[in-house]
Motif scaffolding. Structure first.
Motif, PDB file in Angstrom:
ATOM      1  N   UNK A 189      13.002  -4.844  -6.143  1.00 47.15           N
ATOM      2  CA  UNK A 189      13.363  -3.473  -6.494  1.00 47.15           C
ATOM      3  C   UNK A 189      12.130  -2.639  -6.768  1.00 47.15           C
ATOM      4  N   UNK A 190      12.326  -1.667  -7.639  1.00 51.14           N
ATOM      5  CA  UNK A 190      11.277  -0.675  -7.851  1.00 51.14           C
ATOM      6  C   UNK A 190      10.083  -1.253  -8.604  1.00 51.14           C
ATOM      7  N   UNK A 191      10.279  -2.423  -9.221  1.00 57.94           N
ATOM      8  CA  UNK A 191       9.145  -3.105  -9.846  1.00 57.94           C
ATOM      9  C   UNK A 191       8.149  -3.591  -8.809  1.00 57.94           C
ATOM     10  N   UNK A 192       8.554  -3.587  -7.551  1.00 62.11           N
ATOM     11  CA  UNK A 192       7.646  -3.921  -6.456  1.00 62.11           C
ATOM     12  C   UNK A 192       7.049  -2.655  -5.850  1.00 62.11           C
ATOM     13  N   UNK A 193       7.894  -1.646  -5.655  1.00 62.47           N
ATOM     14  CA  UNK A 193       7.457  -0.489  -4.866  1.00 62.47           C
ATOM     15  C   UNK A 193       6.673   0.550  -5.662  1.00 62.47           C
ATOM     16  N   UNK A 194       7.028   0.736  -6.937  1.00 63.42           N
ATOM     17  CA  UNK A 194       6.441   1.853  -7.692  1.00 63.42           C
ATOM     18  C   UNK A 194       5.102   1.466  -8.318  1.00 63.42           C
ATOM     19  N   UNK A 195       4.175   1.144  -7.451  1.00 66.88           N
ATOM     20  CA  UNK A 195       2.832   0.727  -7.851  1.00 66.88           C
ATOM     21  C   UNK A 195       1.811   1.320  -6.883  1.00 66.88           C
ATOM     22  N   UNK A 196       0.571   1.318  -7.286  1.00 67.05           N
ATOM     23  CA  UNK A 196      -0.473   1.822  -6.382  1.00 67.05           C
ATOM     24  C   UNK A 196      -0.600   0.921  -5.157  1.00 67.05           C
ATOM     25  N   UNK A 197      -0.097  -0.316  -5.272  1.00 67.81           N
ATOM     26  CA  UNK A 197      -0.080  -1.228  -4.124  1.00 67.81           C
ATOM     27  C   UNK A 197       1.360  -1.617  -3.752  1.00 67.81           C
ATOM     28  N   UNK A 198       2.276  -0.685  -3.916  1.00 65.75           N
ATOM     29  CA  UNK A 198       3.675  -0.978  -3.600  1.00 65.75           C
ATOM     30  C   UNK A 198       3.862  -1.446  -2.168  1.00 65.75           C
ATOM     31  N   UNK A 199       3.266  -0.733  -1.234  1.00 65.65           N
ATOM     32  CA  UNK A 199       3.429  -1.100   0.183  1.00 65.65           C
ATOM     33  C   UNK A 199       2.804  -2.462   0.466  1.00 65.65           C
ATOM     34  N   UNK A 200       1.696  -2.755  -0.189  1.00 59.35           N
ATOM     35  CA  UNK A 200       1.037  -4.043   0.027  1.00 59.35           C
ATOM     36  C   UNK A 200       1.942  -5.176  -0.445  1.00 59.35           C
ATOM     37  N   UNK A 222      21.858 -15.972   7.900  1.00 61.09           N
ATOM     38  CA  UNK A 222      22.480 -15.763   6.587  1.00 61.09           C
ATOM     39  C   UNK A 222      21.850 -16.663   5.527  1.00 61.09           C
ATOM     40  N   UNK A 223      21.785 -16.159   4.315  1.00 62.76           N
ATOM     41  CA  UNK A 223      21.285 -16.959   3.199  1.00 62.76           C
ATOM     42  C   UNK A 223      19.822 -16.759   2.884  1.00 62.76           C
ATOM     43  N   UNK A 224      19.112 -15.992   3.697  1.00 61.90           N
ATOM     44  CA  UNK A 224      17.661 -15.839   3.508  1.00 61.90           C
ATOM     45  C   UNK A 224      17.314 -14.355   3.425  1.00 61.90           C
ATOM     46  N   UNK A 225      16.112 -14.009   3.836  1.00 64.67           N
ATOM     47  CA  UNK A 225      15.800 -12.616   4.079  1.00 64.67           C
ATOM     48  C   UNK A 225      14.965 -11.913   3.037  1.00 64.67           C
ATOM     49  N   UNK A 226      14.676 -10.664   3.377  1.00 65.38           N
ATOM     50  CA  UNK A 226      13.918  -9.742   2.536  1.00 65.38           C
ATOM     51  C   UNK A 226      14.858  -8.596   2.210  1.00 65.38           C
ATOM     52  N   UNK A 227      15.184  -8.480   0.927  1.00 63.37           N
ATOM     53  CA  UNK A 227      16.282  -7.595   0.551  1.00 63.37           C
ATOM     54  C   UNK A 227      15.871  -6.586  -0.505  1.00 63.37           C
ATOM     55  N   UNK A 228      15.514  -5.380  -0.087  1.00 68.56           N
ATOM     56  CA  UNK A 228      15.240  -4.339  -1.071  1.00 68.56           C
ATOM     57  C   UNK A 228      16.548  -3.885  -1.722  1.00 68.56           C
ATOM     58  N   UNK A 229      16.573  -3.878  -3.038  1.00 61.74           N
ATOM     59  CA  UNK A 229      17.752  -3.353  -3.740  1.00 61.74           C
ATOM     60  C   UNK A 229      17.510  -1.865  -3.933  1.00 61.74           C
ATOM     61  N   UNK A 230      18.156  -1.083  -3.107  1.00 63.82           N
ATOM     62  CA  UNK A 230      17.911   0.359  -3.084  1.00 63.82           C
ATOM     63  C   UNK A 230      18.435   1.021  -4.340  1.00 63.82           C
ATOM     64  N   UNK A 231      17.720   2.021  -4.801  1.00 65.36           N
ATOM     65  CA  UNK A 231      18.068   2.634  -6.076  1.00 65.36           C
ATOM     66  C   UNK A 231      19.340   3.457  -6.037  1.00 65.36           C
ATOM     67  N   UNK A 232      19.397   4.447  -5.181  1.00 67.90           N
ATOM     68  CA  UNK A 232      20.541   5.351  -5.181  1.00 67.90           C
ATOM     69  C   UNK A 232      21.486   5.015  -4.032  1.00 67.90           C
ATOM     70  N   UNK A 233      22.680   5.568  -4.152  1.00 68.68           N
ATOM     71  CA  UNK A 233      23.744   5.235  -3.217  1.00 68.68           C
ATOM     72  C   UNK A 233      23.364   5.440  -1.762  1.00 68.68           C
ATOM     73  N   UNK A 234      22.585   6.488  -1.483  1.00 64.30           N
ATOM     74  CA  UNK A 234      22.288   6.753  -0.078  1.00 64.30           C
ATOM     75  C   UNK A 234      20.800   6.856   0.198  1.00 64.30           C
ATOM     76  N   UNK A 235      20.004   6.075  -0.522  1.00 65.72           N
ATOM     77  CA  UNK A 235      18.562   6.062  -0.239  1.00 65.72           C
ATOM     78  C   UNK A 235      18.315   5.546   1.174  1.00 65.72           C
TER      79      UNK A 235
END
Lengths: 74, 950
Positions: free
Chosen positions: B537-548, B566-579
């Motif tokens: 979530x945003x604990x990953x993205x909202x940083x000076x190195x979020x993209x990294x 199924x069962x694996x993957x990279x899953x961003x938990x998006x903040x708002x309903x339609x981000x």
């Protein structure tokens, strides 16, 4: 645009992309990033920074080299 | 008359590929192995009476109403707990069964108040239904014996539902729903035998217990024991409209039950693709903001931000706004104006706003609130996997063996997914939490993280590199997968990079604060998982190195072969309903819809032809760049649909200074939010209940939003944008949002197959949906990556420049809480304030003691950007050296403290790392005092307009 703002952002990008051991590729990637994501007035500000000896000294070497490959703002 | 209920087959469906044939009431029936007799009978049209069974819960076998006769079996087995067997012969209706069921019902009814006519669930009560079904005609025991009619007080403590123990039949459905569906375990049955009653916690009230007010118990209750207060107050609904929640990125499907134009309740849809019948306290109950008295429903204009608002017609407001935008462009240039799309609005609405900016303004100065949350996801996943979206559907987590949750707090931020995840952990999957703070998932009932990597804020990249180092140097690479599916040279360069000693857990431990052995153990667990899934979530993205970090996460998934099934993957938990949707729709200043760069002439030509304009090939300004351009005098006008940048963006005083330089700010919103206090034109917004359209959730699921009530201000948001475009001289002719979606589909390859007809048929669709995937795509990158070969990216750790010093010795990090939503504009105007009515500062006992701070004290929090004052909560949830707060109340000024540092690639703000000092304090900060004065002034400027309207 604020000079400090532009210098800080450009140097940050250089820090991220400068890891590439192929320096020419790193310079290319940096210029490409600026061309793809920076609005023309931001690129213009960076070019203005590069044109000022004092301000340009605060740019990382990689940024200084990438500036030559910037697309001129329209 | 009550609304028809959805079919309930009593027990959950089974996935078994093996089928079993049997006879039920003489009819041949074939069902998957493991199916209960009850479900098999129900599916074949022979519904068996039941009370304690419902198909969202595992069978329980307590009510004895679902008895059947089975050849060769003694007695009368409960059909809910009896699985089908091949050749079984079942009878569901015999005289003996009828007698037994009547006897059971007679006992139930002898201890149930017979106040059906005045009962809020009259006509919508399973107990009432069953009494009718079994033909109960008398209660031989009378009603004068011992009973529960008067024995217990109602519990009215929860603001949204009432608990009436007198009506409880102790079926356990609520208790089981709290355990199985929600996973909170807040309810139990206290007492034995006749004394058995449902009890929240240790005989506490609902509000004092661990209850999170998700409503699963209310949904499961077959009587009026647990009933929505809105139903008690308003009566039952007349009609039902299926729509999609407008809160978080889970995107739950709901049936809005309505009487006239008034919502009576929101019921989670059983067939909802994202939520499968579950909900949280926000979506289920906190919809009252839509008709709150604070709604502004008349357009307003004013010449300056200190002038009184003047109520005007839509035409006048739009003409004024268009005139101002044209004046500004004529005076300062074409690029002096821009727009912001909203992740709280529909896909169709965000598409229209970016189209207006590109076609009517003639530039690419459009951005969206994803800038401040998941823009690094867009960048990072595009670079590595080839598509700016998560790889799985939510249900995928039920097949994961190890789940990594990094910088996310699903039980608070994405509660329905959080419940699904907890279910999987209870089933035996292992959990790794990477977070500076002890989120609930670290330890909660029947859930415990195998590893909690409690790193210091700002060290995510060092952490992912250390995990990668372990995997690569300990021979845990999925060599065959990488060789087949990833770019070889990029992988070799990355392997060499992460193998360097400086990336080892031992070397990075000093930076991350996490012992090397713990990191190594976690890396081994993830890499050896079988199915390893990462959620972030945003604990990953909202940083000076979020993209990294996003790229580092994708690297981890690829190197372990955990993408593409199924069962694996990279899953961003998006903040708002339609981000996800707002990004898909071309809301970024460098991309047209479908993530295609504006410099691409072919794509531009496609849109130029459709829109009959020429599109600027240069990227536009991002939101933070807009502020800078405003401050340098080159950006003067903005159209903001549904985003409160003044409250939500960092360094509030910097944002306010920029807003003060603007000559025309047009805000389209439900309320006079903080940004509207800097506006010159206010266009009334419409809530999700007032319009048609679609939202796209974190799993790329496109779901319909359906109009439940007419727009309070006369126009849905999409209609207001059309009218503004018209006033600007660029008419867009759509009569319904479905036509907008048709245009999106025509112009966007990943949406080619999407249309409202298909959405009606399927309920929801996960993009890509096109010729190659006509039914949509639950799992991406199956067999190969979207970009062809997966690309490993080098991820050097660059420490943030926001460093702790003697002056600012603590790190502040921010987050959300379950009951409130982002800037709180919606939830603050609901009874959710009963759970959270102020933002507080969490501080570790050691740091508190050093400063003489006790629980509840007022403390000043000072950073390089500003200062604010909050009350302290002393807790070990945070580690020493780290403090934490939420940002739901504007007067808290959380973003007065945060700085304008941002992610190197996307300018996503570094909300998660701010160096601060905390000290005892006696009065609000200067900013807060100024805020209070300005709030009073701005509401004063609104008053004459309101009075005039009356």
């Amino acid at each position: 645009m604020n000079t400090d703002y532009v210098i800080r952002m450009a140097n940050q990008i250089a820090d991220a992309l400068g890891i590439n051991p192929d320096r020419d590729q790193a310079i290319h990637d940096l210029a490409d990033h600026l061309n793809r994501f920076w609005e023309p007035r931001m690129r213009a500000s960076l070019l203005a920074v590069a044109g000022s000896v004092d301000a340009a000294a605060r740019l990382s070497p990689l940024v200084r080299e990438a500036i030559a490959r910037l697309r001129p703002p329209p | 008359m009550s609304l028809p209920r959805e079919p309930d087959y009593g027990t959950p469906s089974c996935d078994s590929a093996q089928s079993v044939s049997l006879l039920i009431d003489g009819q041949p029936v074939c069902v998957p192995a493991g199916t209960s007799v009850m479900r098999a009978a129900g599916q074949s049209g022979c519904a068996i009476p039941k009370l304690c069974a419902t198909d969202s819960l595992e069978p329980f076998g307590s009510c004895r109403l679902c008895l059947v006769e089975i050849d060769g079996r003694k007695g009368y087995p409960a059909s809910c707990t009896t699985p089908v067997e091949a050749g079984m012969v079942v009878r569901t209706q015999t005289p003996k069964l009828a007698e037994l069921r009547r006897n059971v019902m007679e006992l139930y009814i002898s201890d149930h108040p017979l106040d059906c006519l005045t009962c809020p669930t009259n006509g919508n009560c399973e107990l009432q239904d069953m009494a009718g079904v079994v033909g109960l005609r008398e209660v031989r025991y009378g009603f004068k014996g011992e009973n529960h009619f008067e024995c217990s007080q109602k519990d009215e403590s929860n603001p949204y539902f009432s608990y009436d123990p007198a009506k409880c039949i102790v079926c356990n459905r609520c208790v089981r729903a709290c355990e199985e569906t929600q996973g909170t375990f807040a309810l139990t049955i206290s007492g034995r035998g006749f004394d058995s009653r449902v009890s929240p916690g240790q005989s506490e009230s609902f509000m004092d217990s661990e209850c999170v007010s998700c409503g699963a118990c209310v949904n499961a209750c077959p009587t009026a024991t647990l009933t929505e207060k809105s139903v008690i107050q308003l009566g039952q609904a007349e009609r039902s409209v299926t729509t999609t929640c407008a809160y978080c990125g889970v995107g739950c499907s709901f049936k809005a039950e309505v009487k006239g134009n008034q919502v009576v309740r929101m019921v989670p849809a059983k067939d909802g693709g994202a939520n499968a019948g579950h909900a949280c306290v926000k979506g289920r109950f906190a919809w009252g903001y839509a008709t709150h008295a604070d709604r502004i429903t008349t357009p307003m204009i004013r010449p300056s931000v200190d002038a009184p608002w003047q109520q005007v017609s839509w035409d006048e407001a739009l003409a004024y706004a268009a005139g101002e935008f044209k004046r500004i462009q004529a005076k300062y240039g074409r690029s002096a104006v821009g727009g912001i799309t909203s992740s709280r609005c529909t896909n169709e609405e965000t598409y229209l706003v970016q189209k207006l900016v590109r076609a009517a303004f003639g530039n690419n100065n459009v951005d969206t609130c994803a800038r401040v949350c998941h823009s690094p996801t867009g960048y990072g996943l595009k670079q590595t996997l080839g598509e700016s979206a998560g790889t799985q559907d939510f249900a995928s987590v039920l097949q994961a063996d190890v789940v990594v949750v990094m910088g996310a707090n699903p039980t608070d931020g994405h509660p329905v997914f959080g419940s699904l995840l907890k279910k999987r952990i209870r089933q035996g999957a292992k959990l790794i939490v990477i977070d500076p703070r002890a989120i609930d998932l670290v330890r909660s009932p029947h859930v415990a993280a195998a590893h909690h990597l409690k790193l210091l804020p700002g060290t995510n990249v060092a952490m992912v590199n250390a995990l990668a180092h372990t995997i690569v140097t300990e021979g845990l690479v999925a060599e065959a997968y990488v060789a087949e599916r990833c770019e070889g040279p990029a992988f070799e360069a990355w392997r060499e990079f992460v193998s360097r000693p400086e990336n080892s857990p031992e070397a990075t431990a000093a930076v991350t604060g996490v012992p090397a052995a713990e990191i190594r153990a976690a890396a081994r667990l993830y890499a050896s998982a079988g199915n390893g899934a990462i959620y972030y979530g945003l604990g990953v993205t909202e940083h000076s190195q979020g993209s990294t970090t996003v790229m580092g996460i994708a690297n981890l998934a690829m190197v372990t072969g955990n993408v593409g099934r199924p069962g694996v993957g990279v899953n961003p938990l998006r903040g708002q309903n339609n981000v996800q949707g707002s990004c898909d729709m071309g809301s970024f200043p460098h991309e047209l819809p479908g993530y295609r760069h504006v410099s691409d002439a072919t794509t531009r030509a496609l849109f130029e032809s459709a829109w009959n304009v020429s599109i600027d090939p240069e990227p536009g300004l991002r939101i933070p760049n807009m502020f800078e351009a405003a401050l340098d005098g080159s950006f003067k006008g903005i159209y903001i649909q549904g985003e409160d940048i003044v409250q939500s963006d960092p360094n509030t005083q910097h944002v306010e200074a920029a807003m003060a330089q603007m000559e025309c700010v047009v805000v389209q919103d439900l309320f006079l939010n903080e940004t509207a206090k800097w506006a010159h034109v206010f266009l009334p917004g419409s809530s999700f209940l007032e319009k048609d359209g679609t939202f796209t959730n974190a799993e790329r699921r496109i779901s319909r939003v359906r109009k439940v009530m007419p727009p309070l201000a006369g126009k849905a948001d999409w209609e207001a944008t059309l009218a503004l475009a018209d006033a600007l001289g660029y008419p867009m002719n759509y009569s319904h949002p479905s036509e907008i979606m048709d245009e999106i589909a025509r112009l966007t390859p990943s949406f080619h197959g999407v249309n409202y007809e298909l959405l009606e048929k399927k309920g929801s669709i996960q993009w890509p949906c096109n010729e190659a995937a006509p039914e949509g795509t639950p799992t991406m990158h199956v067999g190969g990556f979207i970009r062809g070969k997966g690309r490993f990216m080098l991820t050097p750790y660059v420490p943030t420049t926001e460093k702790v010093t003697r002056r600012f010795p603590l790190i502040l990090t921010t987050g959300r809480i379950l009951s409130q939503y982002n800037v709180g504009a919606q939830t603050r105007r609901t009874a959710n304030v009963a759970w959270h009515d102020e933002d507080r500062l969490e501080i570790h006992p050691v740091d508190a003691e050093d400063r003489g701070i006790k629980e509840g004290d007022w403390v000043g929090i000072a950073s390089r950007a500003g200062e604010t004052v909050l009350r302290a909560t002393v807790t070990e949830r945070v580690q020493p050296g780290v403090v934490y707060t939420t940002f739901h109340f504007p007067e808290s000024g959380a973003n007065v403290i945060t700085t304008d540092n941002s992610d190197w690639a996307t300018n996503c703000p570094e909300y998660k790392v701010t160096a601060v000092q905390v000290s005892l304090c006696a009065q609000p900060s200067e900013w807060q005092q100024r805020f209070a004065r300005r709030r009073e002034q701005q509401h004063g400027l609104l008053k004459p307009a309101t009075t005039d309207a009356g």
